[in-house]
Each structure stands twice: as structure tokens, then as C-alpha cells.
Design a protein around this motif. Structure first.
Motif, PDB file in Angstrom:
ATOM      1  N   LEU A 152      51.156 -11.289  44.435  1.00 55.90           N
ATOM      2  CA  LEU A 152      51.365 -10.063  44.678  1.00 55.90           C
ATOM      3  C   LEU A 152      51.485  -9.833  46.123  1.00 55.90           C
ATOM      4  O   LEU A 152      50.939 -10.641  46.903  1.00 55.90           O
ATOM      5  N   TYR A 153      52.609  -9.132  46.377  1.00 55.51           N
ATOM      6  CA  TYR A 153      52.983  -9.020  48.020  1.00 55.51           C
ATOM      7  C   TYR A 153      52.651  -7.408  48.046  1.00 55.51           C
ATOM      8  O   TYR A 153      53.545  -6.630  47.853  1.00 55.51           O
ATOM      9  N   LEU A 154      51.666  -6.919  48.486  1.00 55.28           N
ATOM     10  CA  LEU A 154      51.256  -5.684  48.927  1.00 55.28           C
ATOM     11  C   LEU A 154      51.334  -5.201  50.225  1.00 55.28           C
ATOM     12  O   LEU A 154      50.736  -5.612  51.352  1.00 55.28           O
ATOM     13  N   GLN A 155      52.097  -4.120  50.521  1.00 55.44           N
ATOM     14  CA  GLN A 155      52.646  -3.677  51.844  1.00 55.44           C
ATOM     15  C   GLN A 155      51.357  -2.424  51.825  1.00 55.44           C
ATOM     16  O   GLN A 155      51.332  -1.633  51.109  1.00 55.44           O
ATOM     17  N   ILE A 156      50.755  -2.320  53.044  1.00 55.71           N
ATOM     18  CA  ILE A 156      49.987  -1.125  53.290  1.00 55.71           C
ATOM     19  C   ILE A 156      49.750  -0.807  54.634  1.00 55.71           C
ATOM     20  O   ILE A 156      49.764  -1.809  55.453  1.00 55.71           O
ATOM     21  N   ALA A 157      49.468   0.277  55.035  1.00 54.34           N
ATOM     22  CA  ALA A 157      49.097   0.833  56.273  1.00 54.34           C
ATOM     23  C   ALA A 157      48.157   1.801  56.300  1.00 54.34           C
ATOM     24  O   ALA A 157      47.962   2.679  55.422  1.00 54.34           O
ATOM     25  N   ALA A 158      47.236   1.806  57.627  1.00 55.85           N
ATOM     26  CA  ALA A 158      46.401   2.963  57.850  1.00 55.85           C
ATOM     27  C   ALA A 158      47.047   3.982  58.563  1.00 55.85           C
ATOM     28  O   ALA A 158      47.652   3.627  59.595  1.00 55.85           O
ATOM     29  N   VAL A 182      39.041  -5.274  57.897  1.00 54.90           N
ATOM     30  CA  VAL A 182      39.642  -4.184  58.584  1.00 54.90           C
ATOM     31  C   VAL A 182      41.194  -4.087  58.802  1.00 54.90           C
ATOM     32  O   VAL A 182      41.742  -5.234  58.811  1.00 54.90           O
ATOM     33  N   ILE A 183      41.665  -3.167  58.362  1.00 56.86           N
ATOM     34  CA  ILE A 183      43.209  -2.882  58.805  1.00 56.86           C
ATOM     35  C   ILE A 183      43.568  -1.533  59.701  1.00 56.86           C
ATOM     36  O   ILE A 183      43.100  -0.659  59.342  1.00 56.86           O
ATOM     37  N   LYS A 184      43.765  -1.871  60.900  1.00 57.29           N
ATOM     38  CA  LYS A 184      43.873  -1.018  61.835  1.00 57.29           C
ATOM     39  C   LYS A 184      45.044  -0.362  61.711  1.00 57.29           C
ATOM     40  O   LYS A 184      46.317  -0.744  61.645  1.00 57.29           O
ATOM     41  N   ALA A 185      45.285   0.958  62.285  1.00 55.78           N
ATOM     42  CA  ALA A 185      46.354   1.831  62.325  1.00 55.78           C
ATOM     43  C   ALA A 185      47.294   1.339  63.161  1.00 55.78           C
ATOM     44  O   ALA A 185      48.548   1.293  62.833  1.00 55.78           O
ATOM     45  N   GLU A 186      47.046   0.591  64.472  1.00 53.53           N
ATOM     46  CA  GLU A 186      47.918   0.246  65.370  1.00 53.53           C
ATOM     47  C   GLU A 186      48.793  -0.920  64.631  1.00 53.53           C
ATOM     48  O   GLU A 186      49.635  -1.405  65.387  1.00 53.53           O
ATOM     49  N   GLU A 187      48.197  -1.748  63.596  1.00 58.62           N
ATOM     50  CA  GLU A 187      48.925  -2.898  63.172  1.00 58.62           C
ATOM     51  C   GLU A 187      49.853  -2.251  62.383  1.00 58.62           C
ATOM     52  O   GLU A 187      51.004  -3.402  62.088  1.00 58.62           O
ATOM     53  N   GLY A 188      50.233  -1.181  61.887  1.00 56.92           N
ATOM     54  CA  GLY A 188      51.295  -0.870  61.408  1.00 56.92           C
ATOM     55  C   GLY A 188      51.329  -1.052  59.929  1.00 56.92           C
ATOM     56  O   GLY A 188      50.631  -1.279  59.105  1.00 56.92           O
ATOM     57  N   LEU A 189      52.490  -1.478  59.154  1.00 59.07           N
ATOM     58  CA  LEU A 189      52.655  -1.924  58.059  1.00 59.07           C
ATOM     59  C   LEU A 189      52.194  -3.410  57.788  1.00 59.07           C
ATOM     60  O   LEU A 189      52.979  -4.295  58.214  1.00 59.07           O
TER      61      LEU A 189
END
Length: 224
Positions: A152-158, A182-189
Motif C-alpha cells: 500500500l502506498y498511502l499519501q497523507i497530509a496534516a 507524528v506527521i507534521k503539517a510542514e512535511e506536506g504530503l
């Protein structure tokens, strides 16, 4: 776009893309049709001039009460990518992914086609999971690879905050296949790659606070 009109556009595009030799080898039936330059096209209330790949103005073909346009001219007007696979005789609209998009059969209360929610950093992904609830909460949804895929290649953004404790697990065995603190908002997609060999169903969940939203573009997240 109505399904009937969409099918008509695809048919006209395929006809236009075939050479004389290819036509002779098919079961296509010759018809009598007319160019109809009086028909105009509006996109979101604005008239557009449809043109072919060489920049020439296009008039639709009128046949049996329906108007047929080359699909590329329509896709350009709607800003949707289009391609044609000669081997499989398939017209490809939108993003091309090297796999099977997770959008097929996706169901969730936060599934949306609203461009205000499917657009991320100026790009409209057309279909998305967009959890924009309020307050501290869990964001979760199900996927069903049905033991047919390996990865699975799941793209996700905060958005407007961080996603914490993102977990992807086999919902039948409760086995955790992937966990990201954690996935930070500044990381983008971010693209999360997960081994899902032999897995029938997946439970994806994470935690967000306040006005944080979770964005998952369904058209570019896929199984392989």
C-alpha cells in the motif's frame, strides 16, 4: 459531466485516434454525422474555446441527437490529464498511478469530491478523504485490499496541525503493520509504504487536535 455525454466523448476520441488500417480491422459501423460549430461549451459559467493538440478550433460532431468532442479538448478545458494506452486500448483520465487506486469502492463519511476539500497546495486531486471535524479526536477509515496486493502506498497530509500515532493495521488479526509517531503539517504530503501481502482489510487511524484536518488524496494513493 453526465455519464451519457462522457461515454459519447470517449467514443469520439477513440474513433479519431484510429488509423485507416485499424478501422478496417474493427467491427465499427460507418455513420453519417455533421460538424456543428453552433454548439458552445461553458466551464464553471465561462465559455471556453475547445482546441486540438495543434491549437486548431474544434467543432463538435452531432449524431443521433448527441454532441461528440475529442476527449483531449474536454480534458484540457477541465484541466484533467489524459493519455491513451495503445496496448490495452484504454483512455486514462486524471493521475496515472503504477498500481490500483484506493478510490475504487472507498466509503466513509469524510469522502468528498468538493474541490474546496480535494485541493491541496493548489492541486485538485478530485476525490479525497478529508476529516475536518472539530476538537480532539481520532481520524480513521477502512481499506479493503482483499489479499490481492503486496504493498500500500498511502499519501497523507496534516493540515493546520499534526497527526500523531498514525497506525495501519490488519483489521482481521489486529496486527500493526505500520506506525508513525507524528506527521507534521510542514512535511506536506507524505507517502507511507506498507507491506500488505495476504491482508484482506486495513484499519487506518491517527489522532488530531483542535482544527487539524487529515487529507488523503484517494486518486494518488494506491495498491501494488
Amino acid at each position: 459531466m453526465k455519464k451519457k455525454a462522457f461515454v459519447a466523448i470517449i467514443s469520439a476520441s477513440m474513433l479519431a485516434s484510429m488509423g485507416t488500417g485499424a478501422l478496417a480491422a474493427t467491427k465499427l459501423k460507418e455513420i453519417k454525422a455533421y460538424l456543428n460549430p453552433e454548439v458552445r461549451v461553458q466551464v464553471d459559467g465561462t465559455y471556453v474555446d475547445l482546441r486540438d493538440v495543434k491549437g486548431n478550433a474544434i467543432a463538435p460532431i452531432t449524431y443521433n441527437g448527441a454532441n461528440y468532442f475529442p476527449i483531449r479538448s474536454i480534458s484540457d478545458a477541465l484541466d484533467i490529464a489524459v493519455d491513451y494506452n495503445e496496448t490495452t486500448k484504454t483512455i486514462i483520465l486524471g493521475e496515472k498511478v503504477d498500481g490500483v487506486s484506493i478510490v475504487d469502492g472507498f466509503k466513509d463519511m469524510y469522502y468528498t469530491k468538493d474541490s474546496a476539500k480535494t485541493t491541496y497546495k493548489g492541486k485538485d486531486y478530485k476525490e479525497a478523504y478529508f476529516n475536518d471535524g472539530s476538537g480532539n479526536r481520532s481520524s480513521n477509515f477502512m481499506l479493503y485490499p482483499n489479499k490481492e496486493h503486496q504493498t500500500l502506498y498511502l499519501q497523507i497530509a496534516a493540515v493546520n496541525g499534526d497527526i500523531t500515532e498514525l497506525t495501519i493495521q490488519d483489521s482481521d488479526t489486529n496486527t500493526i503493520l505500520k506506525k508513525i509517531d507524528v506527521i507534521k503539517a510542514e512535511e506536506g504530503l507524505v507517502t507511507v509504504q506498507v507491506d500488505i501481502a495476504g491482508v484482506k482489510s486495513l484499519y487506518i487511524h491517527g489522532n488530531v487536535k483542535g482544527d487539524t484536518a487529515v487529507f488523503v488524496p484517494l486518486t494518488t494513493s494506491y495498491y501494488k
